[in-house]
Design a protein around this motif. Structure first.
Motif, PDB file in Angstrom:
ATOM      1  N   THR A  37      -8.572  -8.474  13.013  1.00 16.48           N
ATOM      2  CA  THR A  37      -9.851  -8.087  12.418  1.00 16.48           C
ATOM      3  C   THR A  37     -10.095  -6.582  12.539  1.00 16.48           C
ATOM      4  OG1 THR A  37     -11.019  -8.490  14.510  1.00 16.48           O
ATOM      5  CG2 THR A  37     -10.853 -10.342  12.959  1.00 16.48           C
ATOM      6  N   THR A  38      -9.134  -5.836  13.108  1.00 24.44           N
ATOM      7  CA  THR A  38      -9.281  -4.387  13.227  1.00 24.44           C
ATOM      8  C   THR A  38      -9.010  -3.722  11.880  1.00 24.44           C
ATOM      9  OG1 THR A  38      -6.969  -4.170  13.890  1.00 24.44           O
ATOM     10  CG2 THR A  38      -8.598  -4.387  15.646  1.00 24.44           C
ATOM     11  N   PRO A  39      -9.510  -2.491  11.682  1.00 22.55           N
ATOM     12  CA  PRO A  39      -9.283  -1.803  10.406  1.00 22.55           C
ATOM     13  C   PRO A  39      -7.810  -1.609  10.085  1.00 22.55           C
ATOM     14  CG  PRO A  39     -11.035  -0.715  11.635  1.00 22.55           C
ATOM     15  CD  PRO A  39     -10.425  -1.726  12.556  1.00 22.55           C
ATOM     16  N   GLN A  40      -6.986  -1.392  11.094  1.00 21.94           N
ATOM     17  CA  GLN A  40      -5.551  -1.272  10.931  1.00 21.94           C
ATOM     18  C   GLN A  40      -4.868  -2.216  11.909  1.00 21.94           C
ATOM     19  OE1 GLN A  40      -4.796   3.048  11.417  1.00 21.94           O
ATOM     20  NE2 GLN A  40      -3.906   2.954   9.385  1.00 21.94           N
ATOM     21  N   PRO A  41      -3.579  -2.516  11.691  1.00 23.81           N
ATOM     22  CA  PRO A  41      -2.843  -3.302  12.693  1.00 23.81           C
ATOM     23  C   PRO A  41      -2.857  -2.576  14.037  1.00 23.81           C
ATOM     24  CG  PRO A  41      -1.559  -3.039  10.670  1.00 23.81           C
ATOM     25  CD  PRO A  41      -2.727  -2.133  10.547  1.00 23.81           C
ATOM     26  N   TRP A  42      -2.638  -3.332  15.115  1.00 27.63           N
ATOM     27  CA  TRP A  42      -2.736  -2.731  16.443  1.00 27.63           C
ATOM     28  C   TRP A  42      -1.466  -2.874  17.282  1.00 27.63           C
ATOM     29  CZ3 TRP A  42      -1.593  -6.324  20.010  1.00 27.63           C
ATOM     30  CH2 TRP A  42      -1.860  -7.680  19.696  1.00 27.63           C
ATOM     31  N   ALA A  43      -0.586  -3.810  16.984  1.00 26.90           N
ATOM     32  CA  ALA A  43       0.537  -4.111  17.884  1.00 26.90           C
ATOM     33  C   ALA A  43       1.471  -2.910  18.020  1.00 26.90           C
ATOM     34  CB  ALA A  43       1.307  -5.330  17.369  1.00 26.90           C
ATOM     35  N   PRO A  44       1.614  -2.336  19.212  1.00 26.16           N
ATOM     36  CA  PRO A  44       2.360  -1.076  19.356  1.00 26.16           C
ATOM     37  C   PRO A  44       3.842  -1.173  19.019  1.00 26.16           C
ATOM     38  CG  PRO A  44       1.660  -1.920  21.505  1.00 26.16           C
ATOM     39  CD  PRO A  44       0.963  -2.743  20.470  1.00 26.16           C
ATOM     40  N   TRP A  90       4.137  -1.109  15.356  1.00 25.03           N
ATOM     41  CA  TRP A  90       3.824   0.226  14.845  1.00 25.03           C
ATOM     42  C   TRP A  90       5.015   1.158  14.959  1.00 25.03           C
ATOM     43  CZ3 TRP A  90       1.143   2.741  11.579  1.00 25.03           C
ATOM     44  CH2 TRP A  90      -0.126   2.286  11.186  1.00 25.03           C
ATOM     45  N   ARG A  91       5.805   1.021  16.003  1.00 23.37           N
ATOM     46  CA  ARG A  91       6.996   1.868  16.132  1.00 23.37           C
ATOM     47  C   ARG A  91       7.878   1.743  14.893  1.00 23.37           C
ATOM     48  NH1 ARG A  91      10.423   1.197  21.458  1.00 23.37           N
ATOM     49  NH2 ARG A  91       8.848   0.129  22.698  1.00 23.37           N
ATOM     50  N   ILE A  92       8.058   0.500  14.434  1.00 19.85           N
ATOM     51  CA  ILE A  92       8.910   0.270  13.265  1.00 19.85           C
ATOM     52  C   ILE A  92       8.218   0.744  11.993  1.00 19.85           C
ATOM     53  CG2 ILE A  92      10.175  -1.463  11.954  1.00 19.85           C
ATOM     54  CD1 ILE A  92      11.185  -0.809  14.855  1.00 19.85           C
ATOM     55  N   ARG A  93       6.922   0.512  11.880  1.00 19.71           N
ATOM     56  CA  ARG A  93       6.199   0.976  10.691  1.00 19.71           C
ATOM     57  C   ARG A  93       6.270   2.504  10.579  1.00 19.71           C
ATOM     58  NH1 ARG A  93       2.078  -1.900  11.225  1.00 19.71           N
ATOM     59  NH2 ARG A  93       2.390  -3.356   9.505  1.00 19.71           N
ATOM     60  N   PHE A  94       6.147   3.194  11.707  1.00 26.82           N
ATOM     61  CA  PHE A  94       6.290   4.643  11.700  1.00 26.82           C
ATOM     62  C   PHE A  94       7.653   5.054  11.137  1.00 26.82           C
ATOM     63  CE2 PHE A  94       2.864   5.407  15.031  1.00 26.82           C
ATOM     64  CZ  PHE A  94       2.120   6.260  14.226  1.00 26.82           C
ATOM     65  N   ILE A  95       8.706   4.405  11.588  1.00 28.86           N
ATOM     66  CA  ILE A  95      10.057   4.760  11.144  1.00 28.86           C
ATOM     67  C   ILE A  95      10.201   4.520   9.647  1.00 28.86           C
ATOM     68  CG2 ILE A  95      12.511   4.240  11.375  1.00 28.86           C
ATOM     69  CD1 ILE A  95      11.901   3.412  14.285  1.00 28.86           C
ATOM     70  N   LEU A  96       9.738   3.384   9.174  1.00 27.49           N
ATOM     71  CA  LEU A  96       9.835   3.073   7.749  1.00 27.49           C
ATOM     72  C   LEU A  96       9.088   4.109   6.915  1.00 27.49           C
ATOM     73  CD1 LEU A  96       9.277  -0.785   7.973  1.00 27.49           C
ATOM     74  CD2 LEU A  96      11.431   0.364   7.414  1.00 27.49           C
ATOM     75  N   TYR A 110       8.267   7.208   7.865  1.00 29.72           N
ATOM     76  CA  TYR A 110       8.879   8.516   8.035  1.00 29.72           C
ATOM     77  C   TYR A 110      10.141   8.653   7.187  1.00 29.72           C
ATOM     78  CZ  TYR A 110      10.997  12.550  10.333  1.00 29.72           C
ATOM     79  OH  TYR A 110      11.580  13.769  10.596  1.00 29.72           O
ATOM     80  N   LYS A 111      10.944   7.603   7.155  1.00 33.65           N
ATOM     81  CA  LYS A 111      12.177   7.625   6.368  1.00 33.65           C
ATOM     82  C   LYS A 111      11.936   7.336   4.883  1.00 33.65           C
ATOM     83  CE  LYS A 111      15.502   6.539  10.031  1.00 33.65           C
ATOM     84  NZ  LYS A 111      16.450   7.638   9.741  1.00 33.65           N
ATOM     85  N   ARG A 112      10.675   7.067   4.529  1.00 29.78           N
ATOM     86  CA  ARG A 112      10.291   6.818   3.144  1.00 29.78           C
ATOM     87  C   ARG A 112      11.051   5.633   2.552  1.00 29.78           C
ATOM     88  NH1 ARG A 112      10.694  13.274   1.855  1.00 29.78           N
ATOM     89  NH2 ARG A 112       8.793  13.890   2.963  1.00 29.78           N
ATOM     90  N   LEU A 113      11.167   4.589   3.365  1.00 31.22           N
ATOM     91  CA  LEU A 113      11.833   3.368   2.930  1.00 31.22           C
ATOM     92  C   LEU A 113      10.797   2.403   2.360  1.00 31.22           C
ATOM     93  CD1 LEU A 113      14.190   2.878   6.004  1.00 31.22           C
ATOM     94  CD2 LEU A 113      14.795   3.814   3.768  1.00 31.22           C
ATOM     95  N   ARG A 145      -0.335  11.268  11.617  1.00 28.69           N
ATOM     96  CA  ARG A 145      -1.227  10.606  10.671  1.00 28.69           C
ATOM     97  C   ARG A 145      -0.554  10.299   9.332  1.00 28.69           C
ATOM     98  NH1 ARG A 145      -6.807  10.434  10.278  1.00 28.69           N
ATOM     99  NH2 ARG A 145      -7.017  11.979  11.924  1.00 28.69           N
ATOM    100  N   GLU A 146       0.256  11.215   8.833  1.00 27.42           N
ATOM    101  CA  GLU A 146       0.827  11.020   7.497  1.00 27.42           C
ATOM    102  C   GLU A 146       1.835   9.869   7.453  1.00 27.42           C
ATOM    103  OE1 GLU A 146       3.803  14.028   6.102  1.00 27.42           O
ATOM    104  OE2 GLU A 146       3.186  15.083   7.940  1.00 27.42           O
ATOM    105  N   TYR A 147       2.196   9.335   8.596  1.00 29.56           N
ATOM    106  CA  TYR A 147       3.152   8.214   8.648  1.00 29.56           C
ATOM    107  C   TYR A 147       2.459   6.916   9.074  1.00 29.56           C
ATOM    108  CZ  TYR A 147       5.896  12.447   8.825  1.00 29.56           C
ATOM    109  OH  TYR A 147       6.391  13.698   8.567  1.00 29.56           O
ATOM    110  N   MET A 148       1.145   6.845   8.865  1.00 32.30           N
ATOM    111  CA  MET A 148       0.374   5.702   9.331  1.00 32.30           C
ATOM    112  C   MET A 148      -0.075   4.783   8.196  1.00 32.30           C
ATOM    113  SD  MET A 148      -1.811   7.576  12.383  1.00 32.30           S
ATOM    114  CE  MET A 148      -2.994   6.236  12.471  1.00 32.30           C
ATOM    115  N   ASP A 149       0.531   4.904   7.024  1.00 34.01           N
ATOM    116  CA  ASP A 149       0.175   3.999   5.933  1.00 34.01           C
ATOM    117  C   ASP A 149       0.642   2.585   6.250  1.00 34.01           C
ATOM    118  OD1 ASP A 149      -1.009   5.938   4.313  1.00 34.01           O
ATOM    119  OD2 ASP A 149       0.935   6.556   3.496  1.00 34.01           O
ATOM    120  N   VAL A 150      -0.073   1.615   5.710  1.00 33.48           N
ATOM    121  CA  VAL A 150       0.278   0.203   5.883  1.00 33.48           C
ATOM    122  C   VAL A 150       0.502  -0.396   4.509  1.00 33.48           C
ATOM    123  CG1 VAL A 150      -0.474  -2.043   6.764  1.00 33.48           C
ATOM    124  CG2 VAL A 150      -1.089   0.052   8.000  1.00 33.48           C
ATOM    125  N   TYR A 151       1.714  -0.874   4.285  1.00 31.45           N
ATOM    126  CA  TYR A 151       2.060  -1.459   2.977  1.00 31.45           C
ATOM    127  C   TYR A 151       2.311  -2.949   3.108  1.00 31.45           C
ATOM    128  CZ  TYR A 151       2.728   3.388   1.568  1.00 31.45           C
ATOM    129  OH  TYR A 151       2.543   4.718   1.306  1.00 31.45           O
TER     130      TYR A 151
END
Length: 256
Positions: free
Chosen positions: A13-20, A23-29, A31-34, A250-256
């Motif tokens: 129910t949070t505005p963004q996902p929270w599981a750390p 998030w590590r993997i989401r950051f990588i995706l 950042y690598k523009r995958l 911040r620029e790598y914090m999008d959620v798709y």
């Protein structure tokens, strides 16, 4: 065949996902523009979902039963000629993405060992004092069905006791213990100050790396489940260092 990677995450129910770890993997995706998409799976459905896609268990319980946890990815492009790759475990996924998609590397050349040691510290030491504070708050932000699953004894933590909020005195003690760890890390990272090759914000040099993503994942966890108490404190600690790091990522914090 679609080239979009699937990342499995838990709804909240949070505005963004929270599981750390996720998030590590989401950051990588990011950042690598995958290209990727998130598939949301309630905790009660994690084991069945991962069994259905052929994911390996992340570990074993004390009684020997397999334990299935997130993150998990499916890469339809596969590796080494395979039709698709299904991977479990945050470190295994990070290594796979770096090896398979080497553009925009997350490990600076020659620094993989140091990066791995830093990430281990973040996960095993820095985050430990936060667990009694943030785990109950995270539980409160799960959908009702997932909350019921944990109250019934499901999930990696198991049982309702692990999700009971601390009293005010215990909570303050836990925050003091957390600040001790952040103070220590600040002192270590401050050794870069004055080095013309460093920006004074990230772990190494001027570009974000896997170590920064691991640390910022913890910051996001604090921000999402305890914005008014936890993040209001942490963002001011150590002359605002952690707020600056979050803004750097911040620029790598999008959620798709």
């Amino acid at each position: 065949m679609s080239s979009t990677i699937t990342l499995y995450d838990v709804p909240s129910t949070t505005p963004q996902p929270w599981a750390p770890n996720i998030w590590r993997i989401r950051f990588i995706l990011n950042y690598k523009r995958l290209p990727y998409r998130t598939k949301w799976v309630e905790f009660a459905d994690v084991e069945a979902t991962l069994l259905a896609i052929g994911a390996q268990p992340s570990s074993r319980r004390a009684d020997g039963r397999a334990l299935y946890t997130l993150p998990v990815i499916i890469d339809p492009r596969g590796a080494r000629g395979q039709p698709a790759t299904v991977l479990s475990g945050v470190d295994a996924i990070a290594e796979y993405l770096e090896l398979t998609y080497p553009a925009r590397p997350i490990f600076p050349e020659g620094a993989r060992a140091v990066q791995s040691l830093f990430v281990h510290y973040v996960h095993e030491v820095l985050a430990k004092p936060l667990l009694p504070i943030l785990v109950p708050l995270s539980h409160q932000r799960l959908p009702e069905r997932s909350q019921a699953h944990f109250h019934a004894g499901g999930g990696a933590a198991g049982g309702a006791g692990a999700h009971t909020a601390l009293g005010s005195a215990e909570r303050e003690q836990a925050w003091r213990a957390a600040k001790d760890q952040f103070d220590f890390l600040h002192a270590i990272m401050s050794k870069n100050v004055g080095d013309p090759a460093c920006d004074g914000v990230v772990v190494m040099g001027r570009n974000v790396t896997y170590a920064d993503f691991a640390l910022c994942s913890v910051l996001i966890w604090i921000e999402q489940v305890s914005p008014r108490d936890g993040w209001a404190r942490v963002r001011m600690w150590n002359d605002g260092r952690w707020d600056r790091l979050r803004n750097k990522c911040r620029e790598y914090m999008d959620v798709y």
